[in-house]
Design an enzyme around this catalytic site. Structure first.
Site, PDB file in Angstrom:
ATOM      1  CG  HIS A   1      -0.278   0.308   2.523  1.00 21.80           C
ATOM      2  ND1 HIS A   1      -0.296  -0.433   3.668  1.00 21.80           N
ATOM      3  CD2 HIS A   1       0.839   0.874   2.678  1.00 21.80           C
ATOM      4  CE1 HIS A   1       0.452  -0.390   4.687  1.00 21.80           C
ATOM      5  NE2 HIS A   1       1.155   0.847   4.120  1.00 21.80           N
TER       6      HIS A   1
ATOM      7  CG  HIS B   1       0.140   3.925   8.028  1.00 23.08           C
ATOM      8  ND1 HIS B   1      -0.994   3.334   7.411  1.00 23.08           N
ATOM      9  CD2 HIS B   1       1.235   3.565   7.835  1.00 23.08           C
ATOM     10  CE1 HIS B   1      -0.456   2.327   6.743  1.00 23.08           C
ATOM     11  NE2 HIS B   1       0.894   2.458   6.767  1.00 23.08           N
TER      12      HIS B   1
ATOM     13  CG  HIS C   1       8.297   1.191   2.481  1.00 25.66           C
ATOM     14  ND1 HIS C   1       7.750  -0.417   2.912  1.00 25.66           N
ATOM     15  CD2 HIS C   1       7.271   1.917   3.130  1.00 25.66           C
ATOM     16  CE1 HIS C   1       6.714  -0.295   3.680  1.00 25.66           C
ATOM     17  NE2 HIS C   1       6.460   0.925   3.657  1.00 25.66           N
TER      18      HIS C   1
ATOM     19  CD  GLU D   1       3.674  -0.885   6.092  1.00 29.45           C
ATOM     20  OE1 GLU D   1       3.371   0.259   6.472  1.00 29.45           O
ATOM     21  OE2 GLU D   1       3.956  -0.846   4.677  1.00 29.45           O
TER      22      GLU D   1
HETATM   23  C1  DHB Z   1       4.632   5.164   1.807  1.00 29.74           C
HETATM   24  C2  DHB Z   1       4.409   3.989   2.050  1.00 29.74           C
HETATM   25  C3  DHB Z   1       3.773   3.597   3.231  1.00 29.74           C
HETATM   26  O1  DHB Z   1       3.580   2.166   3.540  1.00 29.74           O
HETATM   27  C4  DHB Z   1       3.429   4.271   3.891  1.00 29.74           C
HETATM   28  O2  DHB Z   1       2.672   4.046   5.148  1.00 29.74           O
HETATM   29  C5  DHB Z   1       3.485   5.692   3.684  1.00 29.74           C
HETATM   30  C6  DHB Z   1       4.057   6.503   2.774  1.00 29.74           C
HETATM   31  C7  DHB Z   1       5.486   5.980   0.765  1.00 29.74           C
HETATM   32  O3  DHB Z   1       6.307   5.104  -0.147  1.00 29.74           O
HETATM   33  O4  DHB Z   1       5.530   7.082   0.304  1.00 29.74           O
HETATM   34 FE    FE Z   2       2.778   1.965   5.433  1.00 23.52          FE
END
Ligand code: DHB
Ligand code: FE
Length: 289
Positions: free
Chosen positions: A12, A59, A197, A244
């Site tokens: 996501h 979040h 990420h 995650e």
């Molecule tokens: C991004 C990714 C995420 O899982 C999130 O919760 C908020 C931002 C991103 O890559 O911008």
């Molecule tokens: Fe996220």
């Protein structure tokens, strides 16, 4: 009896929702990402579930640091898209399934997993972006998601977060719970979030394609082994927000090969794409054989 027939896994990213909401999906940056979900949207129509059990993370939207449930099941009749700072996303409300959700809560708690029962909560991009990716654009007023959704929120934001093994075992308990429901319905379970990420600090922007693809291989072929991976490996290899991915083990643990003689699930679709904001987007559709 109800049955889980398939699992869906997808990252996501808030910007994916924004790209859809602002009509940017055909722009050069976004088009290759959305192309990877063409198959999935058709598959959703051809294999329409009666209910989606959607594992995701909040979040700090519905839950703040004031109250941090490790596992929270949404038992309400409906859930509104959350305002994450720019107003709620222009997507339909999420219709729940209070009867099945209450049954799963009863069964899973009796199997020794202490769930938090949530009768009121808004759902953030962790839930609405996977729905948008899988189901396509919906008119917020006249449209609706294709079926009821049971939101299942997992704490992966504030440590201590649950281990992969606990998530995997929880998936097994959810499968038993669904199979003890007395109505003959078809349930899909989704595991969302990830892949690599890191959104802050010295390693912000980290992407690890090789590790992500190995994770997908192991998730398909050796989920029992993958469940033993410690948190530090996720964080070192996939970045701070890569944690995650433990949520994917809940959905994988609910597949029928895990405890029985069934063969590995069929890989109906597999997709991996970089870039999408700061996140590597991974996606799998697995069908029970
Ligand atoms: C991004 C990714 C995420 O899982 C999130 O919760 C908020 C931002 C991103 O890559 O911008
Ligand atoms: Fe996220």
């Amino acid at each position: 009896m109800a049955r889980i027939t398939a699992s869906v896994f997808t990252s996501h990213v808030p910007a994916i929702g924004a790209a859809m909401d602002m009509g940017k999906t055909q722009e050069a940056y976004w088009a290759p990402l959305f192309k990877g979900y063409d198959f999935s949207r058709q598959w959703m129509k051809d294999n329409k579930p009666d209910v989606v059990f959607l594992v995701y993370n909040d979040h700090a939207t519905a839950f703040s640091l004031d109250c941090i449930p490790t596992f929270a099941i949404g038992t309400a009749a409906e859930f509104q898209p959350a305002d994450e700072g720019w107003g709620p996303r222009p997507v339909p409300k999420v219709v729940g399934h209070p009867d099945l959700a209450s049954h799963i809560a009863q069964s899973v708690i009796q199997q020794d997993f202490d769930l938090t029962i949530v009768n009121k909560m808004d759902v953030d991009h962790g839930l609405t972006v996977p729905l948008s990716l899988m189901c396509g654009e919906q008119d917020p007023k006249t449209g609706s998601w294709p079926c009821p959704v049971i939101p299942f929120a997992v704490n992966v934001v504030q440590y201590p977060v649950p281990t992969g093994q606990r998530c995997f075992n929880l998936g097994r308990a959810i499968r038993k719970a669904v199979e003890s429901y007395d109505q003959d319905i078809n349930v899909h379970i989704w595991g969302t979030g990830g892949m690599s990420h890191q959104l802050q600090g010295a390693r912000a922007g980290l992407i690890n394609k090789e590790w992500d693809n190995q994770f997908l291989d192991l998730l398909i072929e050796n989920p029992h082994g993958l469940a033993q991976m410690p948190h530090i490996d996720y964080v070192r290899e996939a970045g701070s927000e890569g944690i995650e991915l433990v949520m994917w083990l809940i959905a994988r643990g609910a597949m029928s090969d895990v405890d029985g003689p069934a063969p590995l699930p069929k890989v109906a679709h597999r997709f991996y794409h970089v870039p999408a904001s700061n996140t590597a987007v991974g996606h799998l559709i697995l069908e029970n054989q």
